[in-house]
Design an enzyme around this catalytic site. Structure first.
Site, mmCIF file in Angstrom:
data_model
loop_
_atom_site.group_PDB
_atom_site.id
_atom_site.type_symbol
_atom_site.label_atom_id
_atom_site.label_comp_id
_atom_site.label_asym_id
_atom_site.label_seq_id
_atom_site.Cartn_x
_atom_site.Cartn_y
_atom_site.Cartn_z
ATOM 1 N N CYS A 60 2.102 8.960 23.720
ATOM 2 C CA CYS A 60 2.947 8.016 24.230
ATOM 3 C C CYS A 60 3.231 6.824 23.858
ATOM 4 O O CYS A 60 4.173 6.101 24.053
ATOM 5 C CB CYS A 60 2.517 7.867 25.794
ATOM 6 S SG CYS A 60 2.207 9.401 26.675
ATOM 7 N N GLN B 253 -7.646 -0.048 3.417
ATOM 8 C CA GLN B 253 -8.629 -0.453 4.625
ATOM 9 C C GLN B 253 -9.704 -0.850 4.026
ATOM 10 O O GLN B 253 -10.503 -1.740 4.560
ATOM 11 C CB GLN B 253 -8.910 0.813 5.372
ATOM 12 C CG GLN B 253 -7.417 1.063 6.398
ATOM 13 C CD GLN B 253 -7.300 -0.130 7.263
ATOM 14 O OE1 GLN B 253 -7.775 -1.023 7.766
ATOM 15 N NE2 GLN B 253 -5.688 -0.137 7.890
ATOM 16 N N HIS C 296 -2.153 -7.521 2.861
ATOM 17 C CA HIS C 296 -1.999 -7.855 3.825
ATOM 18 C C HIS C 296 -3.259 -7.495 5.104
ATOM 19 O O HIS C 296 -3.107 -7.889 6.270
ATOM 20 C CB HIS C 296 -0.778 -7.637 4.749
ATOM 21 C CG HIS C 296 -0.440 -6.182 5.182
ATOM 22 N ND1 HIS C 296 -0.218 -5.913 6.399
ATOM 23 C CD2 HIS C 296 -0.332 -5.223 4.436
ATOM 24 C CE1 HIS C 296 -0.207 -4.425 6.557
ATOM 25 N NE2 HIS C 296 -0.354 -4.104 5.236
ATOM 26 N N GLY D 209 0.673 -1.230 -0.040
ATOM 27 C CA GLY D 209 -0.079 0.064 0.005
ATOM 28 C C GLY D 209 0.877 1.439 0.080
ATOM 29 O O GLY D 209 0.516 2.311 -0.725
#
Lengths: 400, 126
Positions: A320, A177, A199, A70
């Protein structure tokens, strides 16, 4: 128990696909460019795969270029168009694209192109009107993704395609997607370029495709042999390509219905069991396998690691968890403040996901959110949004 | 990515909670950045009799908060003031480099709580 709920990141390869790929390693391994009988057999298998992928998006086989995935397809689409331009040096895209689009756009900006990043609304939709008004006589390409990888919002490509067609500007979509999960019709949607990947649909990694409308000129990015209609050099990855095409053929409408039911069950149960939750994205036009929620007062990386210790794989848009230490650009683009975006959790299911896995996730996440909220200073203090006006930097933090 | 010690403290943090009649409270961080720590202290005879925390943040933010309360409890104020960010990271058998600056604020929160205590005492004495 384990639950793999990160299928938007990548998927398990279907057993049928592994079996199909096997012969291209063991017996039918010849180079599809070779003229001998074995080479011809490989070429036939390649042609079959190309025709199968083309048929799924209402394209012709010669309009499909197989790529290494992609990201390569997105790079080839944008750079392939941009590098042929002499006068038109403007590209339009959206603020919520995949990094392989945004990264390529940033690179093209350094090469002297100007890029318009269209904003999205609270549910993540790009307005076709915004696309139309952003188009100038300098615009070389419009690139708007089909379904968003984080929040699952499915854009109205018919309307955006019409806006592009009205102004005669080529239209690219990153459909990595959505492929096999939401219908793609290159003619009806007025698409000139479409990126696909294997994938995400239970095919192997390292293979994808780019649809290129007949007559569309494209600057090749990998030079060498004349493979892929002279648009992408390199010996074709036949096991991967055959596996990709086979994977695409295995998805049925029943699978989509099943995933959508599990998705709705997950969202409903999270809202029923856990207070102070925000559901991101659109409820109406949403990928059948995407759930994205914010658990207020807690931070996503802490949630991810706790669930991971209990065998559950999800992902988060928390700063984070990223190397940049910035929260997801998609969650920021839909208008979530930083402190809220930190608490995001994406659950992405597949046709292999079971109700037992979802129930295990729901039971576990309910307990884990409560446990992390115990440690959080914000739950008892009411609106934690109030704290953001306090001091926007603190010592030791790298400047944002 | 995280040491076993970090994961231990994260999974079952020590000394979670608030001290309603705390002698000092320290707050560092900002929710915008993803980490906010509150440290509460109770002081008796110049020693930290109790240290508790509440933290909004990632794995290392919670683990460092937990560790700093362990390190500080029972220490004299002067000893507690000498606890550094590196001491906290070392006691946790290290932190990932990217977390050393952003999520290793627990020592700062402890120092802020001690400062708050001293300020309050000065206020009531003077």
């Amino acid at each position: 128990m384990r639950a793999y709920l990160d299928n938007a990141a990548t998927t398990r390869v279907a057993p049928e696909v592994i079996e199909r790929m096997g012969i291209f390693f063991s017996t039918a391994y010849a180079n599809a460019s070779s003229l001998h009988a074995q080479g011809m057999e490989a070429k036939r298998a390649l042609d079959e795969a190309r025709a199968a992928i083309a048929a799924m998006i209402n394209a012709s086989p010669e309009e499909i270029i197989f790529t290494g995935g992609g990201s390569e397809s997105n790079n080839l689409a944008l750079k392939g168009v941009a590098f042929l331009q002499k006068e038109k040096r403007h590209i339009i895209t959206s603020a919520i694209e995949h990094p392989s689009i945004l990264g390529t756009c940033a690179f093209l900006e350094k090469q002297g192109f100007s890029v318009t990043y269209l904003p999205v609304g609270r549910e993540g939709f790009v307005s076709a009107g915004d696309v139309e008004s952003a188009i100038t006589d300098q615009t070389a390409l419009v690139s708007i993704m089909h379904a968003n990888n984080e929040i699952g919002t499915i854009q109205d490509l018919d309307r955006i395609g019409k806006a592009c067609a009205a102004k005669g500007v080529p239209f690219h979509t990153d459909a990595v997607q959505s492929f096999t999960k939401a219908p793609i019709d290159v003619t009806r949607m007025g698409l000139s370029l479409v990126s696909l990947a294997s994938h995400k649909i239970h095919g192997p990694k390292g293979v994808g495709a780019l649809y290129v409308r007949k007559g569309m000129r494209l600057q090749k990015q990998i030079h060498g042999g004349h493979q892929e209609n002279d648009r992408r050099a390199g010996t074709e990855n036949l096991p991967g390509i055959a596996g990709f095409a086979h994977a695409a053929s295995l998805q049925t409408p029943e699978h989509i219905t099943k995933m959508a039911e599990l998705r709705d069950y997950t969202i409903t149960e999270i809202e029923r069991r856990i207070p102070d939750v925000i559901v991101n994205g659109s409820r109406a036009r949403r990928l059948c396998n995407n759930v994205n929620v914010i658990f207020k007062y807690i931070e996503g990386e802490a949630l991810l690691f706790t669930l991971s210790q209990k065998g559950i794989a999800i992902s988060t848009g928390s700063a984070c968890s990223s190397r940049s230490l910035r929260p997801s650009h998609v969650l920021r683009a839909i208008g979530l403040p930083h402190e809220v975006a930190h608490g995001s959790c994406r659950v992405s299911i597949s046709r292999y996901t079971t109700k037992q896995e979802i129930d295990y996730f729901l039971d576990t996440v309910t307990a884990v959110v409560a446990q992390l909220r115990e440690v959080s200073p914000f739950t008892k203090m009411g609106k934690y949004e109030a704290y953001t006006d306090d001091d926007h930097t603190h010592e030791g933090h790298p400047a944002a | 990515m995280y040491s076993r010690k970090v994961m231990e403290h994260f999974a079952s943090p020590h000394n979670v909670g608030e001290i309603p009649d705390a002698d000092g409270v320290g707050k560092v961080g900002n929710p915008v950045c993803g980490d906010v720590m509150f440290v509460y202290i109770k002081v008796k005879d110049g020693r930290l009799e109790d240290v508790r925390f509440k933290t909004f943040g990632c794995v290392s933010a919670i683990a460092t908060s937990s560790m700093v309360t362990d390190l500080a409890k029972g220490k004299t104020l002067a000893e507690a003031e000498r606890i550094t960010r590196d001491d906290v990271a070392d006691a946790l058998e290290g932190l990932p480099p990217i977390k050393m600056h952003c999520s290793n604020l627990a020592a700062d929160a402890l120092h802020a709580a001690i400062e708050d205590y001293k300020k309050k005492r000065k206020g009531s004495a003077g």
